[in-house]
Scaffold this motif. Structure first.
Motif, PDB file in Angstrom:
ATOM      1  N   ALA A   1      25.885 -35.944 -20.772  1.00  0.00           N
ATOM      2  CA  ALA A   1      24.429 -36.103 -20.751  1.00  0.00           C
ATOM      3  C   ALA A   1      24.041 -37.496 -20.276  1.00  0.00           C
ATOM      4  N   LEU A   2      24.826 -38.505 -20.654  1.00  0.00           N
ATOM      5  CA  LEU A   2      24.541 -39.868 -20.202  1.00  0.00           C
ATOM      6  C   LEU A   2      24.751 -39.994 -18.696  1.00  0.00           C
ATOM      7  N   ARG A   3      25.773 -39.320 -18.182  1.00  0.00           N
ATOM      8  CA  ARG A   3      25.979 -39.322 -16.728  1.00  0.00           C
ATOM      9  C   ARG A   3      24.801 -38.667 -16.023  1.00  0.00           C
ATOM     10  N   ALA A   4      24.353 -37.534 -16.558  1.00  0.00           N
ATOM     11  CA  ALA A   4      23.220 -36.826 -15.952  1.00  0.00           C
ATOM     12  C   ALA A   4      21.963 -37.690 -16.007  1.00  0.00           C
ATOM     13  N   GLU A   5      21.768 -38.371 -17.136  1.00  0.00           N
ATOM     14  CA  GLU A   5      20.614 -39.263 -17.270  1.00  0.00           C
ATOM     15  C   GLU A   5      20.659 -40.369 -16.229  1.00  0.00           C
ATOM     16  N   HIS A   6      21.860 -40.934 -16.038  1.00  0.00           N
ATOM     17  CA  HIS A   6      22.001 -42.014 -15.056  1.00  0.00           C
ATOM     18  C   HIS A   6      21.733 -41.505 -13.645  1.00  0.00           C
ATOM     19  N   ALA A   7      22.245 -40.319 -13.339  1.00  0.00           N
ATOM     20  CA  ALA A   7      22.032 -39.754 -12.007  1.00  0.00           C
ATOM     21  C   ALA A   7      20.554 -39.486 -11.758  1.00  0.00           C
ATOM     22  N   THR A   8      19.864 -38.973 -12.768  1.00  0.00           N
ATOM     23  CA  THR A   8      18.426 -38.709 -12.636  1.00  0.00           C
ATOM     24  C   THR A   8      17.653 -40.003 -12.430  1.00  0.00           C
ATOM     25  N   ASN A   9      17.987 -41.018 -13.223  1.00  0.00           N
ATOM     26  CA  ASN A   9      17.305 -42.305 -13.083  1.00  0.00           C
ATOM     27  C   ASN A   9      17.549 -42.917 -11.705  1.00  0.00           C
ATOM     28  N   ALA A  10      18.781 -42.792 -11.214  1.00  0.00           N
ATOM     29  CA  ALA A  10      19.102 -43.339  -9.890  1.00  0.00           C
ATOM     30  C   ALA A  10      18.323 -42.607  -8.799  1.00  0.00           C
TER      31      ALA A  10
END
Length: 375
Positions: free
Chosen positions: A226-235
């Motif tokens: 979920a943290l990876r997905a959050e980072h990808a979305t923010n990027a």
């Protein structure tokens, strides 16, 4: 000229041919397996930081990790464990014991398109590199009228609570916060360890990433996927939590403002106060520079009382700045003077005495009791 880059598959080949130890290769494989797991799992701060660097290196071949003993050993605290085996010795490597040289080399690399992530090993070990940090890292972008960026992260394991001696337990954040041109981050939770290190590596500005040593082995249930997905979305959207404080515990009677290693102590104090019928809100500053005045002051305006908590010396410190900023913005909402609970203005004590020096639950509750509750 940019250094050659070794891919993950090449790193695996190096491991197979004996270029790195089988134990290190095994550790890298284990780290990769944990990183790929989905759903909430028990993760330490150390693992979160390690995974953040591995994910950043996997996503961007310009990201390098280097410093004293960060390669084969995996760092004094094993935060870089397995990265050399996974990415090869050209992307994660050991350096001589020369902090000024480490920072200077990182400056040159950052000027030429790389994203170095360097480790200072211990807080006070960074002082030989202080001139490089203040004179070059912090000023290069301004000196060149924006033509040269320095996307580099200086990881500094800092603060006490591990029974270390002087030169190993300094809270040096005030030096960097005072230096215009540097961002200063300090995570207090496992999730923020991952989230904030990824944001620091992505930043085009130099970041002093202050890692609380005593929290390396703190654990929490974290969903790395979920943290990876959050980072990808923010990027993808250009948004992030960069520069934002967090309400770690809601409350109504007074606000405890803390960062890094002091956040768990503030939370423990708030839990103890709740047993006595007092509701304390805890704010985790997260980013010292830039500082989130909005979140901090919204809490103080609501409660009318505040205590700032930090391990560093109180005089001319980050805690001093927080008090000044809150007082300037919240003066007419305050029911009592803002109190501070900090380390004492003495050199860091011997290990057996550090519990007297560090902020404690009792010291925080004493400060709360002193917030003029009687009219």
């Amino acid at each position: 000229m940019s250094p050659a880059v070794t891919t993950s598959s090449e790193a695996t080949e190096h491991a197979a041919t004996g270029d790195v130890s089988s134990a290190t290769a095994s550790a890298a494989a284990s780290a990769a397996a944990v990183a790929e797991a989905s759903g909430p799992q028990t993760v330490t701060m150390a693992k979160a930081l390690n995974t953040a660097m591995a994910d950043a290196m996997e996503a961007d071949t310009s990201v390098l990790v280097f410093g004293e003993d960060v390669g084969r050993l995996g760092g004094v605290f094993r935060i870089t464990d397995g990265l050399m085996a996974r990415f090869g010795e050209q992307r994660c490597f050991d350096t001589p014991l020369a902090e000024s040289g480490i920072v200077g080399m990182a400056v040159g690399m950052a000027m030429n398109g790389m994203r170095p992530v360097i480790e200072m090993q211990f807080d006070a070990f960074a002082y030989p590199a202080f001139e490089q940090i203040v004179s070059h890292v912090a000023k290069m972008h301004n000196r060149t009228k924006g033509a040269v960026k320095l996307p580099m992260v200086i990881r500094v394991p800092y603060a006490g609570g591990i029974g270390g001696v002087e030169h190993h337990c300094d809270s040096s954040e005030s030096y960097y916060a005072h230096t215009a041109g540097l961002k200063v981050y300090t995570p207090a939770t496992v999730a923020d360890g991952y989230r904030m290190l990824r944001e620091a590596i992505d930043s085009d500005d130099p970041v002093m990433f202050m890692e609380p040593k005593k929290l390396y082995w703190s654990k929490d249930q974290v969903d790395l996927g979920a943290l990876r997905a959050e980072h990808a979305t923010n990027a993808a959207t250009g948004s992030s939590s960069e520069g934002r404080a967090a309400v770690a515990r809601p409350g109504t009677d007074a606000t405890l403002i803390a960062y890094g290693p002091s956040v768990p102590t503030a939370l423990a104090a708030a839990a103890a106060a709740a047993e006595e019928g007092r509701s304390l809100e805890v704010i985790d500053v997260r980013s010292i520079v830039p500082f989130d005045d909005e979140t901090v002051c919204a809490s103080v305006r609501k409660t009318g009382r505040a205590v700032v908590i930090a391990e560093a010396h109180g005089f001319a410190s980050v805690s001093s700045e927080i008090v000044a900023r809150v007082q300037e913005r919240c003066f007419h909402y305050l029911a009592a003077p803002i109190r501070r609970v900090t380390g004492f203005d003495v050199p860091y004590p011997a290990p057996k005495l550090e519990h007297y020096y560090l902020p404690s639950v009792d010291r925080i509750l004493d400060a709360v009791d002193d917030l003029q509750w009687e009219n």
